[in-house]
Design a protein around this motif. Structure first.
Motif, PDB file in Angstrom:
ATOM      1  N   ASP A  29       0.030   6.275   2.938  1.00  0.00           N
ATOM      2  CA  ASP A  29      -1.155   6.662   3.704  1.00  0.00           C
ATOM      3  C   ASP A  29      -2.117   5.495   3.891  1.00  0.00           C
ATOM      4  O   ASP A  29      -3.206   5.659   4.418  1.00  0.00           O
ATOM      5  CB  ASP A  29      -1.864   7.839   3.028  1.00  0.00           C
ATOM      6  CG  ASP A  29      -2.363   7.490   1.639  1.00  0.00           C
ATOM      7  OD1 ASP A  29      -2.091   6.361   1.190  1.00  0.00           O
ATOM      8  OD2 ASP A  29      -3.017   8.332   1.012  1.00  0.00           O
ATOM      9  N   SER A  37      -3.607   3.759   1.576  1.00  0.00           N
ATOM     10  CA  SER A  37      -4.534   3.527   0.465  1.00  0.00           C
ATOM     11  C   SER A  37      -3.880   2.605  -0.559  1.00  0.00           C
ATOM     12  O   SER A  37      -2.673   2.400  -0.542  1.00  0.00           O
ATOM     13  CB  SER A  37      -4.908   4.847  -0.192  1.00  0.00           C
ATOM     14  OG  SER A  37      -3.757   5.448  -0.738  1.00  0.00           O
ATOM     15  N   LYS A  38      -4.712   2.048  -1.401  1.00  0.00           N
ATOM     16  CA  LYS A  38      -4.183   1.180  -2.443  1.00  0.00           C
ATOM     17  C   LYS A  38      -3.370   2.015  -3.429  1.00  0.00           C
ATOM     18  O   LYS A  38      -3.724   3.137  -3.745  1.00  0.00           O
ATOM     19  CB  LYS A  38      -5.341   0.504  -3.194  1.00  0.00           C
ATOM     20  CG  LYS A  38      -5.678  -0.854  -2.636  1.00  0.00           C
ATOM     21  CD  LYS A  38      -6.567  -1.631  -3.588  1.00  0.00           C
ATOM     22  CE  LYS A  38      -6.864  -2.999  -2.996  1.00  0.00           C
ATOM     23  NZ  LYS A  38      -7.833  -3.758  -3.768  1.00  0.00           N
ATOM     24  N   SER A  67      -2.350   3.249  -6.858  1.00  0.00           N
ATOM     25  CA  SER A  67      -2.949   3.229  -8.185  1.00  0.00           C
ATOM     26  C   SER A  67      -2.349   4.356  -9.004  1.00  0.00           C
ATOM     27  O   SER A  67      -1.992   5.405  -8.478  1.00  0.00           O
ATOM     28  CB  SER A  67      -4.460   3.404  -8.088  1.00  0.00           C
ATOM     29  OG  SER A  67      -4.784   4.742  -7.798  1.00  0.00           O
ATOM     30  N   ASN A  73      -0.017   7.756  -6.426  1.00  0.00           N
ATOM     31  CA  ASN A  73       0.665   7.436  -5.179  1.00  0.00           C
ATOM     32  C   ASN A  73       1.436   6.120  -5.276  1.00  0.00           C
ATOM     33  O   ASN A  73       1.834   5.552  -4.279  1.00  0.00           O
ATOM     34  CB  ASN A  73      -0.332   7.361  -4.018  1.00  0.00           C
ATOM     35  CG  ASN A  73      -1.364   6.272  -4.233  1.00  0.00           C
ATOM     36  OD1 ASN A  73      -1.357   5.606  -5.259  1.00  0.00           O
ATOM     37  ND2 ASN A  73      -2.238   6.090  -3.283  1.00  0.00           N
ATOM     38  N   LYS A 119      -4.148   7.727  -8.914  1.00  0.00           N
ATOM     39  CA  LYS A 119      -3.957   8.554  -7.728  1.00  0.00           C
ATOM     40  C   LYS A 119      -2.550   9.145  -7.683  1.00  0.00           C
ATOM     41  O   LYS A 119      -2.288  10.065  -6.916  1.00  0.00           O
ATOM     42  CB  LYS A 119      -4.163   7.719  -6.469  1.00  0.00           C
ATOM     43  CG  LYS A 119      -5.608   7.626  -6.020  1.00  0.00           C
ATOM     44  CD  LYS A 119      -5.634   7.048  -4.608  1.00  0.00           C
ATOM     45  CE  LYS A 119      -6.987   6.422  -4.312  1.00  0.00           C
ATOM     46  NZ  LYS A 119      -6.901   5.477  -3.199  1.00  0.00           N
ATOM     47  N   LYS A 122       2.802  -0.857   4.229  1.00  0.00           N
ATOM     48  CA  LYS A 122       2.798   0.513   3.710  1.00  0.00           C
ATOM     49  C   LYS A 122       4.223   0.880   3.335  1.00  0.00           C
ATOM     50  O   LYS A 122       5.142   0.675   4.124  1.00  0.00           O
ATOM     51  CB  LYS A 122       2.296   1.468   4.788  1.00  0.00           C
ATOM     52  CG  LYS A 122       0.837   1.267   5.107  1.00  0.00           C
ATOM     53  CD  LYS A 122       0.405   2.248   6.176  1.00  0.00           C
ATOM     54  CE  LYS A 122      -0.867   1.742   6.843  1.00  0.00           C
ATOM     55  NZ  LYS A 122      -1.141   2.396   8.103  1.00  0.00           N
ATOM     56  N   ARG A 150       0.828  -1.204   0.000  1.00  0.00           N
ATOM     57  CA  ARG A 150       0.000   0.000   0.000  1.00  0.00           C
ATOM     58  C   ARG A 150       0.859   1.249   0.000  1.00  0.00           C
ATOM     59  O   ARG A 150       2.030   1.191   0.350  1.00  0.00           O
ATOM     60  CB  ARG A 150      -0.897   0.029   1.236  1.00  0.00           C
ATOM     61  CG  ARG A 150      -1.897  -1.067   1.225  1.00  0.00           C
ATOM     62  CD  ARG A 150      -2.742  -1.052   2.470  1.00  0.00           C
ATOM     63  NE  ARG A 150      -3.778  -2.054   2.347  1.00  0.00           N
ATOM     64  CZ  ARG A 150      -4.903  -1.865   1.653  1.00  0.00           C
ATOM     65  NH1 ARG A 150      -5.169  -0.697   1.098  1.00  0.00           N
ATOM     66  NH2 ARG A 150      -5.784  -2.826   1.549  1.00  0.00           N
TER      67      ARG A 150
END
Length: 906
Positions: free
Chosen positions: A548, A550-551, A553, A558, A556, A589, A545
């Motif tokens: 943060d 989140s997944k 992608s 990220n 995004k 993460k 991940r």
RNA sequence: GGGCUAUUAGCUCAGUUGGUUAGAGCGCUUCCUUGACAUGGAAGAGGUCAGUGGUUCGAAUCCACUAUAGCCCACCA
């Protein structure tokens, strides 16, 4: 050796050497096999962090097993990824202003193959950058000839066994793409919709005047009024007293005028809406199931492109679904059926490709009956024949398998395995018996020719030709080829040596998100077709991940790109870092900085290697063998590192045996950095017997490199050659994975836990003096006087080495219990005292000491209470009690010394 | 709604059958460019292990409940 390690050059060089030298390849035959199949990435894919994690874990296991001497196969390949790949090519066509229909099926599929030839190798090349030791000579593709054969055979066999059927089913249908979508291909999004409250008159009641309520009616709330013409019942909950009297009666379907029954079913939620639901089996998945339970008719009122058909009624026929909704609501209102409208927030499914609203729709699809396949697959895990690692995933597996639904395997795409089912064209002489119930005659066979023979036999018409047969236009779900992956890639249905030797595979490594789609299905296929589960252990790791949580992608922005990380830090750094920070237990993460760990470690290894090389050069005895130390006296530090090395070897093997990849990374990191570099290398610099120490360093270094190799294949290979552990043409990949020293060697060297502990204690004493120096702000340049109170006669031997490490002009030994008023620290080595000779601010020191005494007193109090507790002394293990006593005594002594000091500063 | 999991240092996480004064990396503070390494070395600060109760001689660890977060499945007429 060069001053700096050139990771890029090294990695390119060694991968080429390994691949061209056949280092990844083995032939079936001798030895104990160890095999793994890679989860095939989509052929359209590019390498992402998920792949990096997944494949790093596999490569670590594979390289380790190979070094253990197992006959090892890691089989690579890619997935043809039906819908994704077709989509990519369609997009390319769109740029040319064309649609796939313009090309026609054959030309389009040809076009996809061309695309695959040109771009499909991307991920395969990227995988090499990671250092994967996959056997590229056995690379497979789920749509290659062999896999396609396997797919056809499996389909036919299941069909013959009655496990494949063609049936009406409610599917997610994208009206724009014209295909059924799998559940995971539907994206649910929040939607602001409406609830239309509609009155269904009860039969026998008086009809009201338009615009006025019926006297006797049931109130149904719906979000999909346009499906109303397809209703075949209304339903209430069996426990709902409000409506119990209605069950068994019939109501009139507004506008259509048909009579439909009121039924009761648990599916209905008493609390939601009005507690009465209209049942439209052809247009809602839940209603479909209700319909099946109650034997209701299924009336399909829509066309493939979501327009109303003639069954929707003459007025609405031909309308688009939204248009129809408007018209129908208006008519309901005009007819007095509409009570009121409410706003409601719900979720609506959209096609993940084109974002069109998905329609639940009845259509003819092919299905696999899963229950009979699932049962033995459940049993295999229950019995422990196949294990999940970590074990808890088996719960999730059981939960799904025990509630398994039939698998819809047909897809209305062009790119994929064509379903090997044939029907006779309309104008072909089908024979009398083929007509009747409306069911078409279907001939399932691996080839068209075989199907033709079946058709001839069935119809008695010997004149039939291939041209009279029409193949089912649909293709199979991509997973229908991937569920065969563990044996289709080894040559099945042919009887090959590979299949015989490498099946079943040992470990399957994958993320949790495809346990259902892939792992469970492979289990079923393996057991059904091979009579053996396809693997012994299912290793499930977390998902990578963003920082943060989140997944990751691309949209995004990220996501981290593994190739960029390799470019910046090296593949070894990426591999080691990801192994170190990832636990199998949970998601990981990551951010970019994490990868500095691996980069820094690579540098450390390189520098330590440089040290060894330089020291040996200085001594003029490059590369002395460990055997040169046999029979020579070893110092405590020498014996310490040998013991530590032995421990590390055992630990890493045990850890990897339990798939604890992260712990293994930690263990080897600690061994190399703390034990070798911080500990032994510092000793070697001033070793009284350098030749012996360097021979030992050389030996533990070589063992450490091999322990590290599964994690960091490139730098270990490079250093192994640079330091002459290997000759040209040899590879660390085939070096023996260390298991520790023999008992005889340990005896000859005089290794023991005691010696190991003694050196640790000595280092503790050095740390204590350094800490005292820092506390009292003694400048580094100042040489101090140190006194050690110890009863250990071995201690005196270490006086010289202690002097250097402590920067002490003298180290004096006194008996335990000597009455000294100097700052001190208690260590396992003895109590160390630092002579300050009036260097400190008395007032400040006095205050600090008071604070410290208070802190330690707290502990002493609770420890005394604990030890006076009879139950503790009676129940706790002896070692624990002894340790508690020791700690108590130590802290009491500490207080006594602090009190003395306090007097000194008072 | 059903199932699963997590909550430990500022951050990311270890902590294997309950048993030392709970660990690592990063970050932070102070000091050190001494010939392997500043992508480094030395020392240090920082945690009542989400909360409450229970079991136990003893709980971060086992149990129950609560709070918060996340994932998967089913998805709401």
């Amino acid at each position: 050796m060069d001053k700096h390690y050139d990771a890029k050059a090294s990695e390119a060089k060694w991968y080429k050497f390994w691949e061209e030298g056949g280092c990844f390849h083995e032939e079936p035959g001798e030895g104990v096999p160890y095999s793994v199949v890679i989860p095939p990435p989509n052929v359209t894919g590019i390498l992402h962090m998920g792949h990096a994690l997944n494949q790093t874990i596999q490569d670590i296991l594979v390289r380790w097993r190979r070094m253990q001497g197992r006959n090892t196969l890691w089989l690579p390949g890619t997935d043809h990824a039906g819908i994704a790949t077709q989509n990519v090519v369609e997009k390319a066509l769109k740029k040319e202003g064309k649609r796939r229909q313009d090309l026609g099926r054959e030309a389009f599929v040809e076009r996809v193959w061309e695309w695959k030839k040109q771009y499909g190798g991307t991920i395969v090349h990227q995988q090499r950058m990671l250092g994967n030791s996959t056997d590229w000579s056995r690379e497979r593709f789920t749509f290659d000839e062999g896999c396609s054969k396997a797919v056809a055979k499996v389909f036919c066999q299941l069909f013959d066994e009655g496990l494949i059927y063609k049936g009406n089913y409610i599917v997610n249908w994208c009206p724009r793409c014209g295909t059924a979508l799998a559940n995971d291909e539907v994206e649910h999004e929040p939607n602001h919709g409406h609830f239309w409250y509609v009155r269904y008159p009860v039969v026998g009641s008086e009809k009201g005047v338009a615009g006025e309520p019926y006297k006797d009616y049931v109130m149904v709330a719906t979000t999909r009024p346009e499906t109303l013409p397809g209703d075949t019942a209304v339903a209430v909950n069996p426990k709902d007293d409000r409506y119990a009297h209605l069950v068994g009666k019939t109501v009139i379907l507004p506008l259509a005028g048909r009579e439909i029954p009121v039924i009761s079913d648990d599916y209905v939620d008493r609390e939601f809406g009005t507690g009465i639901v209209k049942i439209t089996p052809a247009h809602d998945p839940n209603d479909f199931l209700v319909g099946k339970r109650h034997g209701l008719a299924e009336i399909n009122i829509m066309t493939d492109d979501a327009h109303m058909n003639e069954l929707a009624g003459e007025k609405y026929c031909g309308m688009d679904r939204w248009e129809c909704r408007k018209a129908l609501v208006a008519d309901l209102e005009a007819g007095g059926y509409l009570d009121h409208i409410e706003d409601i927030d719900n979720q609506v499914g959209h096609c993940y490709r084109c974002h069109e609203t998905v329609e639940s729709r009845l259509s003819k699809q092919w299905f696999v009956k899963m229950k009979p396949l699932a049962e033995p697959a459940i049993a295999a895990v229950k019995s422990g024949e196949v294990k999940f690692v970590p074990e808890r995933w088996s719960k999730i597996y059981f939960n799904w398998m025990e509630n398994i639904q039939d698998w819809c395997i047909s897809r209305q795409l062009w790119w994929g395995h064509r379903i090997p089912a044939y029907t006779l064209r309309a104008n072909a002489g089908a024979g009398e018996d083929s007509k009747g119930k409306g069911d078409e005659l279907i001939f399932v066979a691996e080839t068209a020719e075989a199907a033709l023979e079946k058709a001839k036999a069935r119809t008695g018409n010997a004149a039939l030709a291939l041209a009279d047969l029409e193949q089912d236009p649909d293709v199979l779900d991509t997973w229908f080829s991937s569920w065969l992956w563990p044996f289709s890639t080894l040559g099945w249905p042919e009887k090959t040596k590979d299949l015989d030797y490498y099946y079943p595979t040992n470990d399957l490594v994958t993320a949790q998100d495809i346990i259902f789609f892939w792992v469970a299905r492979m289990m079923m296929a393996g057991i059904h077709f091979m009579k053996k589960p396809p693997f012994k252990n299912i290793v499930i790791h977390g998902i990578v991940r963003a920082a943060d949580g989140s997944k990751m992608s691309k949209s995004k922005g990220n996501s981290l790109d593994p190739l960029e990380l390799i470019d910046q830090y090296s593949a070894d750094a990426l591999r080691f870092s990801i192994a170190l920070i990832t636990s199998l237990e949970c998601d990981t993460k990551v951010n970019k900085e994490k990868f500095e760990i691996g980069r820094n470690f690579t540098t450390k290894i390189w520098n330590a290697a440089k040290f060894l090389e330089m020291q040996e050069a200085a001594l003029g005895e490059a590369g002395a063998d460990i055997r040169s130390t046999f029979g020579k006296p070893l110092s405590a530090d020498d014996r310490h590192i040998l013991w530590a090395c032995d421990l590390a070897c055992r630990k890493v093997n045990d850890i990897l045996e339990a798939y604890r990849i992260q712990d293994g990374a930690l263990a080897v990191y600690d061994f190399f950095w703390t034990q070798i570099c911080d500990g032994y290398v510092e000793y070697v610099k001033d070793s009284p017997n350098k030749a012996v120490s360097l021979a030992i360093l050389r030996d533990v270094f070589w063992k450490a490199l091999r322990l590290l190799h599964p994690y960091m294949p490139f730098v270990t290979e490079e250093v192994a050659h640079q330091l002459g552990f290997l000759r040209d043409g040899e590879t660390i990949m085939r070096a023996k994975f260390p298991t520790g020293y023999s008992g005889d060697d340990k005896k000859a060297w005089g290794l023991s836990q005691e010696v190991y502990d003694f050196v640790n204690a000595k280092r503790e004493a050095i740390t204590a003096i350094r800490a005292l120096r820092a506390e009292y702000k003694v400048p580094p340049a100042t040489w101090v006087k140190v006194t050690v109170a110890t009863g250990d006669e071995r201690a005196a031997v270490e006086a010289e080495s202690l002097k250097k490490a402590m920067r002490a002009e003298s180290v004096e030994f006194v008996p335990v219990g000597s009455d000294l008023a100097m700052p001190s620290k208690i260590t396992a080595f003895g109590t160390v005292y630092l002579s300050l000779e009036g260097l400190v601010d008395k007032a400040a020191e006095s205050k600090r000491i008071a604070g410290e005494i208070a802190k330690i007193s707290g502990f002493v109090k609770s420890a005394e209470a604990k030890l006076s507790n009879e139950n503790f002394v009676a129940h706790a293990p002896e070692a624990v009690v002894a340790e508690a006593r020791r700690k108590l005594a130590e802290n009491k002594e500490k207080i006594a010394q602090l009190e003395k000091l306090a007097k000194l500063f008072a």
